[in-house]
Design a protein around this motif. Structure first.
Motif, PDB file in Angstrom:
ATOM      1  N   ILE A  10       0.835  -1.197   0.000  1.00 49.71           N
ATOM      2  CA  ILE A  10       0.000   0.000   0.000  1.00 49.71           C
ATOM      3  C   ILE A  10       0.873   1.251   0.000  1.00 49.71           C
ATOM      4  O   ILE A  10       0.604   2.211  -0.733  1.00 49.71           O
ATOM      5  N   GLU A  11       1.943   1.239   0.783  1.00 48.81           N
ATOM      6  CA  GLU A  11       2.853   2.385   0.831  1.00 48.81           C
ATOM      7  C   GLU A  11       3.500   2.633  -0.531  1.00 48.81           C
ATOM      8  O   GLU A  11       3.525   3.759  -1.028  1.00 48.81           O
ATOM      9  N   GLY A  12       3.997   1.591  -1.144  1.00 49.18           N
ATOM     10  CA  GLY A  12       4.652   1.737  -2.432  1.00 49.18           C
ATOM     11  C   GLY A  12       3.705   2.176  -3.535  1.00 49.18           C
ATOM     12  O   GLY A  12       4.026   3.065  -4.331  1.00 49.18           O
ATOM     13  N   LEU A  13       2.536   1.560  -3.572  1.00 46.62           N
ATOM     14  CA  LEU A  13       1.568   1.919  -4.614  1.00 46.62           C
ATOM     15  C   LEU A  13       1.038   3.335  -4.439  1.00 46.62           C
ATOM     16  O   LEU A  13       0.902   4.078  -5.420  1.00 46.62           O
ATOM     17  N   SER A  14       0.753   3.733  -3.207  1.00 47.95           N
ATOM     18  CA  SER A  14       0.232   5.083  -2.997  1.00 47.95           C
ATOM     19  C   SER A  14       1.306   6.134  -3.304  1.00 47.95           C
ATOM     20  O   SER A  14       1.000   7.184  -3.878  1.00 47.95           O
ATOM     21  N   ASP A  15       2.561   5.854  -2.965  1.00 49.37           N
ATOM     22  CA  ASP A  15       3.641   6.775  -3.316  1.00 49.37           C
ATOM     23  C   ASP A  15       3.777   6.893  -4.830  1.00 49.37           C
ATOM     24  O   ASP A  15       3.936   7.994  -5.367  1.00 49.37           O
ATOM     25  N   ALA A  16       3.715   5.760  -5.515  1.00 49.27           N
ATOM     26  CA  ALA A  16       3.864   5.772  -6.972  1.00 49.27           C
ATOM     27  C   ALA A  16       2.717   6.520  -7.633  1.00 49.27           C
ATOM     28  O   ALA A  16       2.931   7.355  -8.529  1.00 49.27           O
ATOM     29  N   VAL A  17       1.493   6.255  -7.210  1.00 50.38           N
ATOM     30  CA  VAL A  17       0.335   6.928  -7.793  1.00 50.38           C
ATOM     31  C   VAL A  17       0.393   8.428  -7.507  1.00 50.38           C
ATOM     32  O   VAL A  17       0.128   9.254  -8.394  1.00 50.38           O
ATOM     33  N   GLY A  18       0.762   8.786  -6.294  1.00 53.61           N
ATOM     34  CA  GLY A  18       0.861  10.206  -5.950  1.00 53.61           C
ATOM     35  C   GLY A  18       1.923  10.918  -6.761  1.00 53.61           C
ATOM     36  O   GLY A  18       1.697  12.014  -7.288  1.00 53.61           O
ATOM     37  N   PHE A  19       3.094  10.296  -6.902  1.00 53.04           N
ATOM     38  CA  PHE A  19       4.177  10.924  -7.645  1.00 53.04           C
ATOM     39  C   PHE A  19       3.839  11.052  -9.125  1.00 53.04           C
ATOM     40  O   PHE A  19       3.982  12.123  -9.720  1.00 53.04           O
ATOM     41  N   VAL A  20       3.400   9.958  -9.733  1.00 55.06           N
ATOM     42  CA  VAL A  20       3.097   9.984 -11.168  1.00 55.06           C
ATOM     43  C   VAL A  20       1.916  10.914 -11.452  1.00 55.06           C
ATOM     44  O   VAL A  20       1.942  11.689 -12.417  1.00 55.06           O
ATOM     45  N   GLY A  21       0.893  10.855 -10.611  1.00 60.57           N
ATOM     46  CA  GLY A  21      -0.252  11.745 -10.799  1.00 60.57           C
ATOM     47  C   GLY A  21       0.141  13.209 -10.683  1.00 60.57           C
ATOM     48  O   GLY A  21      -0.272  14.044 -11.499  1.00 60.57           O
ATOM     49  N   GLY A  22       0.959  13.527  -9.696  1.00 58.28           N
ATOM     50  CA  GLY A  22       1.421  14.905  -9.537  1.00 58.28           C
ATOM     51  C   GLY A  22       2.311  15.354 -10.676  1.00 58.28           C
ATOM     52  O   GLY A  22       2.215  16.491 -11.155  1.00 58.28           O
ATOM     53  N   ALA A  23       3.187  14.464 -11.136  1.00 55.59           N
ATOM     54  CA  ALA A  23       4.063  14.801 -12.256  1.00 55.59           C
ATOM     55  C   ALA A  23       3.256  15.031 -13.531  1.00 55.59           C
ATOM     56  O   ALA A  23       3.539  15.969 -14.293  1.00 55.59           O
ATOM     57  N   LEU A  24       2.250  14.205 -13.761  1.00 52.20           N
ATOM     58  CA  LEU A  24       1.401  14.401 -14.940  1.00 52.20           C
ATOM     59  C   LEU A  24       0.617  15.706 -14.844  1.00 52.20           C
ATOM     60  O   LEU A  24       0.451  16.414 -15.843  1.00 52.20           O
ATOM     61  N   LEU A  25       0.140  16.002 -13.659  1.00 52.28           N
ATOM     62  CA  LEU A  25      -0.569  17.264 -13.466  1.00 52.28           C
ATOM     63  C   LEU A  25       0.368  18.443 -13.747  1.00 52.28           C
ATOM     64  O   LEU A  25      -0.016  19.412 -14.415  1.00 52.28           O
ATOM     65  N   GLY A  26       1.609  18.363 -13.257  1.00 53.70           N
ATOM     66  CA  GLY A  26       2.599  19.399 -13.533  1.00 53.70           C
ATOM     67  C   GLY A  26       2.914  19.507 -15.013  1.00 53.70           C
ATOM     68  O   GLY A  26       3.068  20.599 -15.558  1.00 53.70           O
ATOM     69  N   PHE A  27       2.996  18.362 -15.681  1.00 54.86           N
ATOM     70  CA  PHE A  27       3.261  18.350 -17.121  1.00 54.86           C
ATOM     71  C   PHE A  27       2.152  19.060 -17.885  1.00 54.86           C
ATOM     72  O   PHE A  27       2.409  19.926 -18.723  1.00 54.86           O
ATOM     73  N   TRP A  28       0.902  18.704 -17.589  1.00 58.33           N
ATOM     74  CA  TRP A  28      -0.220  19.303 -18.317  1.00 58.33           C
ATOM     75  C   TRP A  28      -0.423  20.760 -17.948  1.00 58.33           C
ATOM     76  O   TRP A  28      -0.844  21.562 -18.778  1.00 58.33           O
ATOM     77  N   LEU A  29      -0.106  21.123 -16.721  1.00 55.11           N
ATOM     78  CA  LEU A  29      -0.163  22.529 -16.337  1.00 55.11           C
ATOM     79  C   LEU A  29       0.898  23.315 -17.110  1.00 55.11           C
ATOM     80  O   LEU A  29       0.646  24.423 -17.579  1.00 55.11           O
ATOM     81  N   GLY A  30       2.075  22.730 -17.262  1.00 58.85           N
ATOM     82  CA  GLY A  30       3.127  23.359 -18.057  1.00 58.85           C
ATOM     83  C   GLY A  30       2.717  23.520 -19.505  1.00 58.85           C
ATOM     84  O   GLY A  30       2.970  24.558 -20.124  1.00 58.85           O
TER      85      GLY A  30
END
Length: 79
Positions: A10-30
């Motif tokens: 759960i820790e690994g999956l939630s970290d991965a989803v949070g990081f990738v989701g945030g990075a994608l959000l940053g990408f699309w905001l850019g």
């Protein structure tokens, strides 16, 4: 033992989803602001896009960790 493995999963999956989701959000905001992370060279557009992706990934990771901490509190676990 199985509970420890489940918690780590759960820790690994939630970290991965949070990081990738945030990075994608940053990408699309850019992209919305005209900052292209894949632009040729290291111009202002590329650097700005890289910064937004990095910030988004970091913020997403922190949000995932806070969510996990809140879930543990609801279940009565102190982590």
């Amino acid at each position: 033992m199985a509970s420890d493995n489940r918690n780590l999963l759960i820790e690994g999956l939630s970290d991965a989803v949070g990081f990738v989701g945030g990075a994608l959000l940053g990408f699309w905001l850019g992209r919305l602001f005209g900052l292209d992370i894949f632009a040729a060279g290291y111009g202002n557009s590329a650097i700005g896009g890289i910064v937004l992706v990095g910030l988004g990934g970091g913020l997403g990771l922190q949000i995932a960790r806070r969510w996990r901490r809140a879930q543990a509190k609801k279940q009565g676990k102190d982590t």
